[in-house]
Design a protein around this motif. Structure first.
Motif, PDB file in Angstrom:
ATOM      1  N   PHE A   1      27.983  31.219  39.887  1.00 16.99           N
ATOM      2  CA  PHE A   1      27.414  30.633  41.093  1.00 16.99           C
ATOM      3  C   PHE A   1      26.776  31.721  41.933  1.00 16.99           C
ATOM      4  CE2 PHE A   1      28.942  26.590  40.251  1.00 16.99           C
ATOM      5  CZ  PHE A   1      30.193  26.729  39.702  1.00 16.99           C
TER       6      PHE A   1
ATOM      7  N   GLU B   1      28.685  33.291  28.181  1.00 24.38           N
ATOM      8  CA  GLU B   1      30.053  33.782  28.312  1.00 24.38           C
ATOM      9  C   GLU B   1      30.007  35.273  28.499  1.00 24.38           C
ATOM     10  OE1 GLU B   1      32.390  31.039  25.176  1.00 24.38           O
ATOM     11  OE2 GLU B   1      32.885  33.164  25.297  1.00 24.38           O
TER      12      GLU B   1
ATOM     13  N   ASN C   1      32.563  34.462  46.112  1.00 30.25           N
ATOM     14  CA  ASN C   1      33.531  33.439  46.492  1.00 30.25           C
ATOM     15  C   ASN C   1      33.191  33.001  47.904  1.00 30.25           C
ATOM     16  OD1 ASN C   1      35.721  31.810  46.699  1.00 30.25           O
ATOM     17  ND2 ASN C   1      37.185  33.446  47.036  1.00 30.25           N
TER      18      ASN C   1
ATOM     19  N   ASP D   1      32.782  38.954  46.505  1.00 25.99           N
ATOM     20  CA  ASP D   1      34.134  39.373  46.844  1.00 25.99           C
ATOM     21  C   ASP D   1      34.861  40.080  45.724  1.00 25.99           C
ATOM     22  OD1 ASP D   1      36.728  36.989  46.265  1.00 25.99           O
ATOM     23  OD2 ASP D   1      34.927  37.364  45.096  1.00 25.99           O
TER      24      ASP D   1
ATOM     25  N   LYS E   1      38.503  44.342  44.101  1.00 30.44           N
ATOM     26  CA  LYS E   1      38.271  43.360  45.154  1.00 30.44           C
ATOM     27  C   LYS E   1      37.338  44.005  46.174  1.00 30.44           C
ATOM     28  CE  LYS E   1      41.387  42.778  48.358  1.00 30.44           C
ATOM     29  NZ  LYS E   1      42.015  42.213  49.535  1.00 30.44           N
TER      30      LYS E   1
ATOM     31  N   SER F   1      35.415  44.093  49.817  1.00 29.68           N
ATOM     32  CA  SER F   1      35.551  43.538  51.161  1.00 29.68           C
ATOM     33  C   SER F   1      34.714  44.350  52.128  1.00 29.68           C
ATOM     34  CB  SER F   1      37.016  43.550  51.583  1.00 29.68           C
ATOM     35  OG  SER F   1      37.601  44.790  51.293  1.00 29.68           O
ATOM     36  N   LYS F   2      34.569  43.821  53.311  1.00 28.67           N
ATOM     37  CA  LYS F   2      33.850  44.518  54.384  1.00 28.67           C
ATOM     38  C   LYS F   2      32.491  45.006  53.934  1.00 28.67           C
ATOM     39  CE  LYS F   2      36.858  45.588  57.853  1.00 28.67           C
ATOM     40  NZ  LYS F   2      37.797  46.672  58.056  1.00 28.67           N
TER      41      LYS F   2
ATOM     42  N   GLY G   1      38.400  57.298  39.069  1.00 23.61           N
ATOM     43  CA  GLY G   1      37.354  58.189  39.568  1.00 23.61           C
ATOM     44  C   GLY G   1      36.332  58.510  38.491  1.00 23.61           C
ATOM     45  N   ARG G   2      36.825  58.725  37.286  1.00 26.94           N
ATOM     46  CA  ARG G   2      35.890  59.022  36.209  1.00 26.94           C
ATOM     47  C   ARG G   2      35.053  57.798  35.848  1.00 26.94           C
ATOM     48  NH1 ARG G   2      36.558  63.604  33.014  1.00 26.94           N
ATOM     49  NH2 ARG G   2      36.008  62.521  31.101  1.00 26.94           N
TER      50      ARG G   2
ATOM     51  N   GLN H   1      32.438  57.696  38.290  1.00 27.49           N
ATOM     52  CA  GLN H   1      31.528  58.807  38.064  1.00 27.49           C
ATOM     53  C   GLN H   1      30.568  58.491  36.940  1.00 27.49           C
ATOM     54  OE1 GLN H   1      33.804  62.240  37.289  1.00 27.49           O
ATOM     55  NE2 GLN H   1      32.086  63.626  37.326  1.00 27.49           N
TER      56      GLN H   1
ATOM     57  N   PRO I   1      24.215  59.284  36.886  1.00 29.25           N
ATOM     58  CA  PRO I   1      23.833  60.387  36.016  1.00 29.25           C
ATOM     59  C   PRO I   1      24.378  61.702  36.561  1.00 29.25           C
ATOM     60  CG  PRO I   1      21.959  59.658  37.293  1.00 29.25           C
ATOM     61  CD  PRO I   1      23.063  58.707  37.588  1.00 29.25           C
TER      62      PRO I   1
ATOM     63  N   THR J   1      34.153  48.220  50.755  1.00 28.01           N
ATOM     64  CA  THR J   1      35.466  48.736  50.378  1.00 28.01           C
ATOM     65  C   THR J   1      35.903  48.075  49.092  1.00 28.01           C
ATOM     66  OG1 THR J   1      35.921  48.481  52.708  1.00 28.01           O
ATOM     67  CG2 THR J   1      37.694  49.257  51.344  1.00 28.01           C
TER      68      THR J   1
ATOM     69  N   LYS K   1      39.119  47.573  46.257  1.00 26.03           N
ATOM     70  CA  LYS K   1      40.550  47.778  45.995  1.00 26.03           C
ATOM     71  C   LYS K   1      40.793  47.365  44.565  1.00 26.03           C
ATOM     72  CE  LYS K   1      44.959  47.381  47.989  1.00 26.03           C
ATOM     73  NZ  LYS K   1      46.037  46.799  47.227  1.00 26.03           N
TER      74      LYS K   1
ATOM     75  N   VAL L   1      35.599  29.398  27.081  1.00 29.74           N
ATOM     76  CA  VAL L   1      36.164  30.198  28.165  1.00 29.74           C
ATOM     77  C   VAL L   1      35.968  29.439  29.460  1.00 29.74           C
ATOM     78  CG1 VAL L   1      35.842  32.271  29.498  1.00 29.74           C
ATOM     79  CG2 VAL L   1      35.767  32.367  27.038  1.00 29.74           C
TER      80      VAL L   1
ATOM     81  N   GLU M   1      46.537  42.702  53.627  1.00 23.59           N
ATOM     82  CA  GLU M   1      45.560  43.608  53.035  1.00 23.59           C
ATOM     83  C   GLU M   1      44.494  43.982  54.042  1.00 23.59           C
ATOM     84  OE1 GLU M   1      47.308  44.010  49.579  1.00 23.59           O
ATOM     85  OE2 GLU M   1      45.265  44.736  49.762  1.00 23.59           O
TER      86      GLU M   1
ATOM     87  N   GLU N   1      43.726  47.691  55.353  1.00 22.78           N
ATOM     88  CA  GLU N   1      42.402  48.273  55.120  1.00 22.78           C
ATOM     89  C   GLU N   1      41.846  48.863  56.403  1.00 22.78           C
ATOM     90  OE1 GLU N   1      39.772  45.545  53.228  1.00 22.78           O
ATOM     91  OE2 GLU N   1      38.070  46.662  54.019  1.00 22.78           O
TER      92      GLU N   1
ATOM     93  N   GLU O   1      28.365  68.797  39.916  1.00 21.05           N
ATOM     94  CA  GLU O   1      28.205  68.023  41.146  1.00 21.05           C
ATOM     95  C   GLU O   1      29.485  67.383  41.603  1.00 21.05           C
ATOM     96  OE1 GLU O   1      26.148  64.412  39.234  1.00 21.05           O
ATOM     97  OE2 GLU O   1      26.940  63.840  41.150  1.00 21.05           O
ATOM     98  N   ASP O   2      30.320  67.011  40.647  1.00 19.27           N
ATOM     99  CA  ASP O   2      31.388  66.119  41.053  1.00 19.27           C
ATOM    100  C   ASP O   2      32.721  66.823  41.053  1.00 19.27           C
ATOM    101  OD1 ASP O   2      29.607  64.002  41.153  1.00 19.27           O
ATOM    102  OD2 ASP O   2      29.617  64.006  38.978  1.00 19.27           O
TER     103      ASP O   2
ATOM    104  N   GLU P   1      36.517  66.646  41.950  1.00 20.68           N
ATOM    105  CA  GLU P   1      37.518  65.649  42.311  1.00 20.68           C
ATOM    106  C   GLU P   1      38.681  66.316  43.023  1.00 20.68           C
ATOM    107  OE1 GLU P   1      37.316  64.744  38.439  1.00 20.68           O
ATOM    108  OE2 GLU P   1      36.884  62.650  38.656  1.00 20.68           O
TER     109      GLU P   1
END
Lengths: 360, 276
Positions: free
Chosen positions: A142, A170, A192, A197, A213, A215-216, A250-251, A254, A258, A325, A327, B129, B144, B148, B223-224, B226
């Motif tokens: 949707f 699918e 949603n 979302d 998830k 948000s904001k 993180g990876r 990353q 590029p 943000t 999560k 599905v 949450e 946040e 560049e990265d 961590e």
């Protein structure tokens, strides 16, 4: 005398009751006081009026105490500075990050296993620049206007992305198609109630599936004084991914970008992890020289005297691009297969019980 | 004795617990009903000779009841398993309900047809599905959102991004793009650090040796960076010292590792200090 006053205040009807309760309260207070504690806790008094009195009195005392301590501290440090000694050490305020529950999965810089894992994981090909990332963005079944706007902005932030309409395919078929066309990641924006979302990031060919998830969300047009991003390759800033899971996530993030940033473009994309929330920001930055005056308070300031100025470099940021943000909800090993896949990590409500425990 | 008419009159005019009235008509909720409509001829309670088809775990059974067993409720319904094949099942129904009223035979065959069709459809759907609808407990959403907000305030994003960029500048990641007077800046920094030198030296002795393994020569590829939690307390200050300390590791050139820059969120570093 207090008792008499109370009687008159409460009126004839409940005076006897109140008086009896007062007396009972006082007795209780005395008993508790005599039991060896230095003071009576307000929670031990059953009478509401007396209880609130005691509570406000204690609060006031604590406030005065705090003010006194702060003054003493300031005086001590001032004195020490004037005398030329070092000031007394400042106490460190206790924060949630300070008191975080210790996690044995925190990465250490001398961890051989970590390096070996990094070499052997799904992102190593992209991160070692053997493949350039090519991203496919699509939506859920949707649509929504905000979703489309968000995707348009994502297309400008992440280089080398393509948007395809969802249709009614699918997910597994979409993944196969992407594999055939040599994409390195698929991003699915889920909507949603007419707001994007959730974000599903799937690495290819057999990369993990991360469900976030969202948000904001603030789009570029809604930010004041926003800048416009250029087509240079951005720099990545990944902050605070401490645990093994965090490192992996993180990876994953990353690998969307590029690995050859163009510093002349001065674009920085940040994923900052704080308490398991990953904040995404997109800035254009510039370094500037700010003339800093030496702040010594020895004697009077002589206008003609030398003021040693040290050029202090600061970075200034102009925000451009969306702000949101993320999560992490779940991380699944292998491409998307919610029924048969193996989940490396899922968020369960029972993980939220401690306020000092974080997983990323 | 079984008086069907009496039973029907009692049920229909007084109260039948299986009957449900809707706008379009009267329906029968009795699981043994062939048509599902509340009728004199379709009521399993008001007919002493009755047949129906029921489904159990994907297998169809023909249930029959006769007046001879009306006094034995336990053995009332006779069950016959119907074959998977639709035509064979039809033949079986014909065989068993051979001399039964045409109405029942017809209705049973219709029911069999409908049930086979929906069984096929159910099996097809399971393979497809479908999106799963999950609940979103309101308390958790609110919690949450609250967390946040607080995390965002604790993150001080702009400051941490600026700090990170400045450190990269100092490290020399950007090369010669900016005219950055490294020596002048370091001199000023050293002057200011004389005051706090003692405290810092104590801390450095306690911490483990950090080995810097340099994989790439090209600074632009790093560049990265961590961030790991809580290590080098003065990592952002001690640029020169760290450069000196980074003695080459035996395996450095071989594997091509990226320099792991040890940075931390200030809070985590302090925590480690407290534990020592």
């Amino acid at each position: 005398m207090g008792k008499g006053k109370r009687k008159r205040e409460e009126g004839a009807g409940d005076a006897p009751v109140a008086a009896a309760a007062e007396r009972a309260g006082e007795r209780k207070a005395e008993a508790a006081g005599g039991s060896g504690k230095s003071g009576v806790l307000p929670s031990m008094i059953k009478n509401k009026i007396k209880r609130t009195e005691l509570h406000s009195k204690l609060k006031h005392e604590r406030k005065l105490e705090k003010r006194r301590k702060a003054k003493a501290r300031e005086a001590a440090s001032k004195r020490a500075l004037e005398l030329g000694e070092e000031p007394p050490p400042k106490s460190v305020p206790r924060t949630i990050e300070n008191t975080r529950e210790s996690d044995e999965t925190v990465c250490r810089p001398d961890d051989e296993e970590l390096f070996a894992g990094n070499d052997a994981d799904e992102f190593s090909a992209v991160l070692k620049q053997e493949r350039t990332p090519k991203i496919l963005i699509t939506t859920c079944r949707f649509h929504s206007t905000r979703g489309r706007a968000f995707i348009a902005e994502l297309l400008s932030v992440i280089p080398n992305t393509h948007y395809y309409k969802r249709g009614t395919y699918e997910l597994k078929k979409i993944i196969e198609y992407a594999k055939k066309k040599d994409f390195t990641s698929v991003i699915i924006v889920h909507t949603n109630r007419r707001e994007p979302d959730a974000l599903l990031i799937i690495g290819l060919p057999d990369g993990p599936t991360a469900h976030f998830k969202l948000s904001k969300l603030v789009l570029r047009e809604d930010i004041n004084n926003h800048g416009n991003p250029t087509r240079h390759m951005p720099e990545l800033v990944l902050n605070n991914f401490t645990t093994r899971l965090g490192h992996r996530v993180g990876r994953l993030l990353q690998s969307l970008f590029p690995q050859s940033p163009e510093f002349r473009g001065r674009r920085a994309v940040t994923f900052h992890n704080q308490r398991d929330f990953i904040f995404f920001r997109h800035h254009r930055y510039i370094f500037e020289d700010k003339e800093k005056k030496d702040e010594s308070k020895k004697g009077t300031k002589d206008v003609k005297g030398k003021k040693p100025t040290a050029p202090k470099v600061i970075a200034r940021l102009q925000e451009c691009g969306p702000r949101f943000t993320l999560k992490l909800i779940s991380l699944q090993h292998g491409t998307f297969d919610s029924k048969g896949g193996e989940f490396e990590w899922t968020h369960k409500p029972e993980m939220d019980t401690s306020r000092r425990r974080f997983f990323l | 004795m079984q008086h069907d008419d009496v039973i029907w009159q009692v049920i229909r005019h007084n109260h039948c617990s299986f009957m449900s009235k809707i706008v379009t008509g009267n329906f029968c909720r009795n699981p043994y009903n062939v048509t599902g409509i509340c009728n004199r001829s379709s009521c399993p309670l008001a007919n002493s000779r009755y047949a129906t088809i029921r489904d159990h775990e994907g297998v169809f059974y023909l249930y029959m009841k006769t007046i001879e067993r009306a006094h034995k409720p336990n053995d009332l319904w006779e069950r016959i398993k119907l074959p998977r094949n639709y035509e064979k099942a039809l033949e079986l129904i014909d065989k068993h309900l051979q001399y039964w009223p045409k109405f029942l035979v017809h209705k049973n065959k219709q029911r069999l047809t409908k049930m086979t069709q929906y069984r096929i459809r159910m099996r097809k759907l399971v393979l497809k599905v479908r999106e799963k609808i999950v609940t979103m407990p309101r308390k958790q959403q609110k919690r949450e959102a609250r967390r946040e907000e607080k995390a965002e305030k604790a993150a001080v994003l702009e400051k941490s991004i600026e700090k990170e960029l400045l450190e990269r500048l100092k490290k020399g990641v950007y090369g010669d793009i900016y005219n950055y007077p490294v020596e002048a800046y370091d001199n000023i920094l050293n002057m200011e650090e004389m005051k706090v030198a003692d405290v810092e030296e104590e801390e450095e002795e306690e911490e483990p040796e950090i080995e810097y393994v340099e994989g790439y020569d090209d600074p632009e590829e790093e560049e990265d960076m961590e961030d790991f939690g809580g290590f080098l307390q003065g990592g952002s200050f001690d640029d020169e010292e760290s450069a000196q300390r980074g003695h080459p590791h035996s395996r450095s050139g071989r594997r091509g590792r990226v320099v792991i820059e040890v940075e931390h969120d200030e809070g985590a570093g302090e925590r480690k200090k407290a534990r020592h």
